[in-house]
Enzyme design. Structure first.
Site, PDB file in Angstrom:
ATOM      1  N   ARG A  74       0.846  -1.196   0.000  1.00 41.06           N
ATOM      2  CA  ARG A  74       0.000   0.000   0.000  1.00 41.06           C
ATOM      3  C   ARG A  74       0.875   1.237   0.000  1.00 41.06           C
ATOM      4  O   ARG A  74       1.770   1.377   0.824  1.00 41.06           O
ATOM      5  CB  ARG A  74      -0.886  -0.013   1.246  1.00 41.06           C
ATOM      6  CG  ARG A  74      -1.623   1.274   1.538  1.00 41.06           C
ATOM      7  CD  ARG A  74      -2.889   1.356   0.722  1.00 41.06           C
ATOM      8  NE  ARG A  74      -3.615   2.584   1.025  1.00 41.06           N
ATOM      9  CZ  ARG A  74      -4.625   2.667   1.885  1.00 41.06           C
ATOM     10  NH1 ARG A  74      -5.026   1.599   2.539  1.00 41.06           N
ATOM     11  NH2 ARG A  74      -5.239   3.815   2.097  1.00 41.06           N
ATOM     12  N   ARG A 117      -6.185   1.143  -4.681  1.00 33.50           N
ATOM     13  CA  ARG A 117      -5.290   0.677  -3.629  1.00 33.50           C
ATOM     14  C   ARG A 117      -5.128  -0.849  -3.639  1.00 33.50           C
ATOM     15  O   ARG A 117      -6.057  -1.580  -3.982  1.00 33.50           O
ATOM     16  CB  ARG A 117      -5.720   1.160  -2.253  1.00 33.50           C
ATOM     17  CG  ARG A 117      -7.041   0.686  -1.733  1.00 33.50           C
ATOM     18  CD  ARG A 117      -8.239   1.594  -1.921  1.00 33.50           C
ATOM     19  NE  ARG A 117      -8.051   3.021  -1.958  1.00 33.50           N
ATOM     20  CZ  ARG A 117      -8.026   3.821  -0.895  1.00 33.50           C
ATOM     21  NH1 ARG A 117      -8.151   3.332   0.312  1.00 33.50           N
ATOM     22  NH2 ARG A 117      -7.912   5.103  -1.025  1.00 33.50           N
ATOM     23  N   ASP A 152      -6.814  -2.202   1.668  1.00 37.56           N
ATOM     24  CA  ASP A 152      -7.367  -1.284   2.646  1.00 37.56           C
ATOM     25  C   ASP A 152      -7.952  -2.134   3.767  1.00 37.56           C
ATOM     26  O   ASP A 152      -8.740  -3.042   3.493  1.00 37.56           O
ATOM     27  CB  ASP A 152      -8.518  -0.547   1.945  1.00 37.56           C
ATOM     28  CG  ASP A 152      -8.730   0.844   2.459  1.00 37.56           C
ATOM     29  OD1 ASP A 152      -7.980   1.261   3.351  1.00 37.56           O
ATOM     30  OD2 ASP A 152      -9.653   1.502   1.950  1.00 37.56           O
ATOM     31  N   ASP A 202      -9.986  -1.555   7.280  1.00 40.93           N
ATOM     32  CA  ASP A 202     -10.640  -0.554   8.121  1.00 40.93           C
ATOM     33  C   ASP A 202     -11.285  -1.210   9.330  1.00 40.93           C
ATOM     34  O   ASP A 202     -12.004  -2.206   9.184  1.00 40.93           O
ATOM     35  CB  ASP A 202     -11.759   0.149   7.340  1.00 40.93           C
ATOM     36  CG  ASP A 202     -11.239   1.022   6.217  1.00 40.93           C
ATOM     37  OD1 ASP A 202     -10.131   1.572   6.357  1.00 40.93           O
ATOM     38  OD2 ASP A 202     -11.941   1.154   5.196  1.00 40.93           O
TER      39      ASP A 202
END
Ligand code: ROI
Length: 160
Positions: free
Chosen positions: A83, A93, A96, A98
């Protein structure tokens, strides 16, 4: 032990492989176990449309870490999987990760907002989450199933 839900997303460099590697890495975080993961879903990019479709999923973990220590571990995994933090907002990307929910905690610091700010709007978050947590109630008291009623599917497709 805290039960945590993590959103996974990728749209570069073999996204399905990125998510599989990420699940392996999540399971190797200290004092943390991977409990379940949703199916992988194909989704249309939210934000700029001149980028590949995404692969998304939601995983459930049990952890003894606090939220910021878990965030450190997630950011390390993102960096290990190539990343690059670019200036462009909402760009493509490789990975990711989260924190969507951290137990029933509400967190608002410079580094971290939990529940995740996109949780109630994003089809690629709410439907995979509903798949693995159909009776989940958010810290606000709202049932996830109610929130889903207001979120269009928008071409979200389980991948075979
Ligand atoms: N769009 C989709 N479909 N899936 C994502 O994971 C995703 N992640 C992002 C932005 C760029 C907002 N768009 C996305 O960060």
């Amino acid at each position: 032990m805290t039960k945590v839900y993590i959103g996974l997303g990728a749209n570069l460099n073999a996204p399905v492989e990125q998510l599989k590697r990420a699940l392996d890495a999540l399971n190797r975080i200290s004092d943390t176990q991977l409990l379940t993961c949703s199916q992988f879903y194909g989704s249309k990019p939210m934000g700029p449309q001149d980028q590949p479709d995404y692969v998304n999923a939601v995983a459930c973990l049990d952890t003894e870490l606090d939220a910021h220590a878990l965030l450190d571990a997630l950011q390390t995994i993102e960096l290990e999987q190539g990343r690059e933090r670019k200036d462009e907002r909402w760009g493509a990307r490789t990975l990711d990760l989260d924190i969507l929910l951290f137990g029933n905690q509400v967190i608002d610091t410079e580094r971290l907002t939990v529940p995740h700010y996109g949780l109630c709007q994003r089809e690629f978050v709410v439907y995979p989450l509903l798949e693995i947590a159909p009776v989940l109630v958010l810290p606000s008291g709202e049932p996830l199933a109610e929130i889903c009623k207001n979120v269009p599917l928008n071409d979200l497709t389980p991948l075979k």
